[in-house]
Design an enzyme around this catalytic site. Structure first.
Site, mmCIF file in Angstrom:
data_model
loop_
_atom_site.group_PDB
_atom_site.id
_atom_site.type_symbol
_atom_site.label_atom_id
_atom_site.label_comp_id
_atom_site.label_asym_id
_atom_site.label_seq_id
_atom_site.Cartn_x
_atom_site.Cartn_y
_atom_site.Cartn_z
ATOM 1 N N SER A 1 0.861 -1.178 0.000
ATOM 2 C CA SER A 1 0.000 0.000 0.000
ATOM 3 C C SER A 1 0.894 1.224 0.000
ATOM 4 O O SER A 1 2.079 1.138 0.363
ATOM 5 C CB SER A 1 -0.875 -0.009 1.260
ATOM 6 N N TYR B 1 -1.536 -0.704 10.568
ATOM 7 C CA TYR B 1 -1.703 -0.955 9.133
ATOM 8 C C TYR B 1 -0.438 -0.572 8.368
ATOM 9 O O TYR B 1 0.062 -1.354 7.542
ATOM 10 C CB TYR B 1 -2.899 -0.173 8.606
#
Length: 256
Positions: free
Chosen positions: A141, A154
């Site tokens: 990501s 995350y």
């Protein structure tokens, strides 16, 4: 030329689903996995009607035995494994560092990091045993390339995927196995809808995206197909950022 055999984890929605259907349109044999049987059966049927041959294997990538079963079923059904897209992931929960718990850590890292490692473990086993090696694409990501308040879990898990990708690429190179990653930015998926929450927030997000819009799952799928193909035969250990220009200057230079 025999059809490609492609394995996709986290295939039931979003980027994983778009990638499965993109490969199906090319006539690939597609093994899709996820944790929900009914949705998986429906996707396998759709893959079949889109031009590919499909197999769904219910799998929780946090469980070593289930990942081994997934790869074994792929080999039993199609005889080899050419491309693997390790897409299973979770955003976890927005959590300040002072509120991190064992449960929250495991919720995020067991899927995003352990799941990637276990998938690579069994995919490597299959690819090393066959002629021609193979190609693996992991999903990171833009949060794997930067930090953001309250996203330590995350972002940390997605940074880990980048490091795992580099290490795996070095291990795989002598066996003809390439390992790369994609790092999507804002992409129109269910995760994006949850993270933004309202049209007003989405408009604010779009205002700082140089291209003025989020990406689509199909755009990420196209990049996965490229990295998995012979067109990327000299690319390994890399993370391809797909963010509409986000990381080129955000947040200092909002779109005009």
């Amino acid at each position: 030329m025999p059809a490609l055999v492609v394995l996709i984890t986290g295939a039931l929605t979003g980027i994983g689903r778009a990638t499965a259907l993109a490969y199906a349109r090319e006539g690939a044999n597609v093994v899709v996995s996820g944790r929900h049987q009914d949705e998986g059966d429906a996707l396998a049927k759709e893959v079949g009607s889109s031009g590919g041959r499909a197999l769904f294997v219910k799998t929780d990538v946090r469980r070593d035995a289930e990942v081994q079963n997934l790869v074994d079923r792929a080999l039993e059904h199609f005889g080899r494994l050419d491309v693997a897209f390790n897409n299973a992931g979770t955003e976890g929960r927005l959590t300040p560092i002072t509120e991190v718990t064992d449960e929250l850590y495991e919720e995020t890292f067991d899927t995003n990091v352990k799941g990637t490692l276990l998938s690579l473990k069994h995919e490597f086993r299959a690819m090393r045993a066959q002629d021609g090696g193979g190609s693996v694409v992991n999903v990171s990501s833009t949060y794997g390339l930067m930090g953001y308040p309250d996203y330590a879990l995350y972002a940390g898990s997605k940074h880990a995927v980048v490091g795992i990708t580099k290490a795996a690429a070095l291990e795989g190179a002598k066996h003809g196995i390439r390992v790369n990653a994609v790092a999507p930015g804002y992409t129109r998926t269910a995760m994006y809808e949850r993270a933004t929450g309202s049209d007003a927030v989405r408009a604010a997000v779009n205002s700082v995206l140089p291209m003025g819009r989020p990406g689509t799952p199909e755009e990420i799928a196209a990049a996965v197909q490229y990295l998995g193909s012979d067109k990327a035969s000299y690319i390994t250990g890399q993370t391809l950022t797909l963010d509409g220009g986000l990381m080129s200057g955000w947040p200092l230079f909002p779109a005009s």
